[in-house]
Design a protein around this motif. Structure first.
Motif, PDB file in Angstrom:
ATOM      1  N   ASP A  76      62.522 109.314   3.094  1.00 11.83           N
ATOM      2  CA  ASP A  76      63.578 108.706   3.289  1.00 11.83           C
ATOM      3  C   ASP A  76      63.878 107.327   2.713  1.00 11.83           C
ATOM      4  N   PHE A  77      62.646 106.708   2.630  1.00 11.74           N
ATOM      5  CA  PHE A  77      62.759 105.446   2.048  1.00 11.74           C
ATOM      6  C   PHE A  77      61.422 105.011   1.731  1.00 11.74           C
ATOM      7  N   ALA A  78      61.169 103.995   0.657  1.00  6.25           N
ATOM      8  CA  ALA A  78      59.632 103.710   0.162  1.00  6.25           C
ATOM      9  C   ALA A  78      59.794 102.307   0.020  1.00  6.25           C
ATOM     10  N   ILE A  79      58.444 101.618   0.229  1.00  5.08           N
ATOM     11  CA  ILE A  79      58.203 100.317   0.004  1.00  5.08           C
ATOM     12  C   ILE A  79      57.304 100.103  -1.082  1.00  5.08           C
ATOM     13  N   LEU A  80      57.656  99.583  -2.038  1.00  2.34           N
ATOM     14  CA  LEU A  80      56.732  99.664  -3.481  1.00  2.34           C
ATOM     15  C   LEU A  80      56.226  98.230  -3.836  1.00  2.34           C
ATOM     16  N   ASP A  81      54.839  97.843  -3.680  1.00  2.59           N
ATOM     17  CA  ASP A  81      54.430  96.797  -3.992  1.00  2.59           C
ATOM     18  C   ASP A  81      54.514  96.706  -5.451  1.00  2.59           C
ATOM     19  N   ILE A  82      54.967  95.528  -6.095  1.00  2.00           N
ATOM     20  CA  ILE A  82      55.487  95.626  -7.390  1.00  2.00           C
ATOM     21  C   ILE A  82      53.975  95.722  -8.315  1.00  2.00           C
ATOM     22  N   ASN A  83      53.083  94.898  -8.152  1.00  2.00           N
ATOM     23  CA  ASN A  83      51.809  94.658  -8.877  1.00  2.00           C
ATOM     24  C   ASN A  83      50.516  95.599  -8.005  1.00  2.00           C
ATOM     25  N   LEU A  84      50.354  96.805  -8.684  1.00  2.00           N
ATOM     26  CA  LEU A  84      49.240  97.660  -8.206  1.00  2.00           C
ATOM     27  C   LEU A  84      48.124  97.590  -9.169  1.00  2.00           C
ATOM     28  N   HIS A  85      47.218  96.685  -8.809  1.00  2.00           N
ATOM     29  CA  HIS A  85      45.987  96.798  -9.689  1.00  2.00           C
ATOM     30  C   HIS A  85      46.306  96.139 -11.065  1.00  2.00           C
ATOM     31  N   GLY A  86      47.245  95.381 -11.315  1.00  2.00           N
ATOM     32  CA  GLY A  86      47.475  94.960 -12.610  1.00  2.00           C
ATOM     33  C   GLY A  86      48.440  95.926 -13.280  1.00  2.00           C
ATOM     34  N   GLU A  87      48.930  96.926 -12.443  1.00  2.00           N
ATOM     35  CA  GLU A  87      50.033  98.034 -13.327  1.00  2.00           C
ATOM     36  C   GLU A  87      51.283  97.720 -12.343  1.00  2.00           C
ATOM     37  N   LYS A  88      52.490  97.787 -12.943  1.00  2.00           N
ATOM     38  CA  LYS A  88      53.788  97.959 -12.186  1.00  2.00           C
ATOM     39  C   LYS A  88      54.220  99.095 -11.672  1.00  2.00           C
ATOM     40  N   SER A  89      54.705  98.850 -10.484  1.00  2.00           N
ATOM     41  CA  SER A  89      55.089 100.126  -9.763  1.00  2.00           C
ATOM     42  C   SER A  89      56.457 100.845 -10.256  1.00  2.00           C
ATOM     43  N   TYR A  90      57.116 100.185 -11.369  1.00  2.31           N
ATOM     44  CA  TYR A  90      58.069 100.698 -11.821  1.00  2.31           C
ATOM     45  C   TYR A  90      58.394 102.331 -12.024  1.00  2.31           C
ATOM     46  N   PRO A  91      57.334 102.936 -12.444  1.00  2.00           N
ATOM     47  CA  PRO A  91      57.378 104.254 -12.834  1.00  2.00           C
ATOM     48  C   PRO A  91      57.714 105.163 -11.465  1.00  2.00           C
ATOM     49  N   ILE A  92      57.122 104.614 -10.367  1.00  4.07           N
ATOM     50  CA  ILE A  92      57.228 105.398  -8.967  1.00  4.07           C
ATOM     51  C   ILE A  92      59.052 105.070  -8.755  1.00  4.07           C
ATOM     52  N   ALA A  93      59.177 103.817  -8.858  1.00  7.21           N
ATOM     53  CA  ALA A  93      60.636 103.561  -8.542  1.00  7.21           C
ATOM     54  C   ALA A  93      61.763 104.613  -9.371  1.00  7.21           C
ATOM     55  N   PHE A  94      61.302 104.527 -10.647  1.00 10.74           N
ATOM     56  CA  PHE A  94      62.370 105.434 -11.310  1.00 10.74           C
ATOM     57  C   PHE A  94      62.077 106.970 -10.892  1.00 10.74           C
ATOM     58  N   ARG A  95      61.106 107.352 -10.282  1.00 11.03           N
ATOM     59  CA  ARG A  95      60.871 108.870  -9.885  1.00 11.03           C
ATOM     60  C   ARG A  95      61.626 109.167  -8.679  1.00 11.03           C
ATOM     61  N   LEU A  96      61.467 107.874  -7.712  1.00 11.05           N
ATOM     62  CA  LEU A  96      62.099 108.132  -6.432  1.00 11.05           C
ATOM     63  C   LEU A  96      63.539 108.029  -6.508  1.00 11.05           C
ATOM     64  N   GLY A  97      64.087 107.076  -7.527  1.00  9.03           N
ATOM     65  CA  GLY A  97      65.470 106.931  -7.587  1.00  9.03           C
ATOM     66  C   GLY A  97      66.193 108.245  -8.217  1.00  9.03           C
ATOM     67  N   SER A  98      65.424 108.851  -9.205  1.00  6.52           N
ATOM     68  CA  SER A  98      65.895 110.007  -9.675  1.00  6.52           C
ATOM     69  C   SER A  98      66.135 111.000  -8.691  1.00  6.52           C
ATOM     70  N   LYS A  99      65.208 111.047  -7.382  1.00  5.07           N
ATOM     71  CA  LYS A  99      65.518 111.917  -6.232  1.00  5.07           C
ATOM     72  C   LYS A  99      66.401 111.467  -5.244  1.00  5.07           C
ATOM     73  N   GLY A 100      66.953 110.265  -5.602  1.00  7.94           N
ATOM     74  CA  GLY A 100      68.119 109.630  -4.482  1.00  7.94           C
ATOM     75  C   GLY A 100      67.199 109.204  -3.246  1.00  7.94           C
ATOM     76  N   VAL A 101      65.920 108.765  -3.534  1.00  7.64           N
ATOM     77  CA  VAL A 101      65.414 108.064  -2.423  1.00  7.64           C
ATOM     78  C   VAL A 101      65.330 106.550  -2.560  1.00  7.64           C
ATOM     79  N   ARG A 102      65.880 105.743  -1.371  1.00  9.50           N
ATOM     80  CA  ARG A 102      66.135 104.404  -1.461  1.00  9.50           C
ATOM     81  C   ARG A 102      64.700 103.685  -1.252  1.00  9.50           C
ATOM     82  N   PHE A 103      64.496 102.479  -1.968  1.00 13.17           N
ATOM     83  CA  PHE A 103      63.337 101.821  -2.047  1.00 13.17           C
ATOM     84  C   PHE A 103      63.760 100.399  -2.161  1.00 13.17           C
ATOM     85  N   VAL A 104      62.659  99.778  -1.958  1.00 14.26           N
ATOM     86  CA  VAL A 104      62.531  98.355  -1.993  1.00 14.26           C
ATOM     87  C   VAL A 104      61.213  97.777  -2.614  1.00 14.26           C
TER      88      VAL A 104
END
Length: 115
Positions: free
Chosen positions: A51-79
């Motif tokens: 229903d919702f996701a909380i994504l730390d931006i910086n994950l061991h030096g990698e950005k969480s943006y690919p997760i955000a795009f995947r969730l967004g494409s499925k209509g999942v709200r996130f911050v």
């Protein structure tokens, strides 16, 4: 409990922060799946139903943006979450709220429940 019945994905690479956030969400009635890497987050975003996701931006030096795009494409709200204050995101994600750590449950409730 405002988050009762909500299934929330937490992607956070700092175990102490992840455990504290998970406990806070569980106490508020949420069903929580917590993972600590970009790869695990992508797997959950692809396979899980949230229903919702909380994504730390910086994950061991990698950005969480690919997760955000995947969730967004499925209509999942996130911050996004950051210990460094508001961050500049790619243009496609500029509208996404960034929570500053430490987390405040009221902020999460407001966004997750539709505020």
């Amino acid at each position: 409990m405002p988050l009762s019945g909500k299934r929330i994905l937490v992607v956070e690479d700092e175990p102490i922060i992840a455990f504290a956030l998970e406990d806070m969400l569980l106490e508020d009635g949420a069903d929580v799946v917590a993972v600590g890497s970009l790869e695990e987050g992508l797997d959950q975003a692809e396979a899980g139903v949230f229903d919702f996701a909380i994504l730390d931006i910086n994950l061991h030096g990698e950005k969480s943006y690919p997760i955000a795009f995947r969730l967004g494409s499925k209509g999942v709200r996130f911050v996004f979450a950051s210990g460094y204050g508001d961050a500049e995101h790619p243009e496609e994600l500029a509208h996404v709220t960034t929570l500053t750590k430490p987390y405040v449950l009221a902020d999460i409730r407001n966004i997750a429940v539709g505020g």
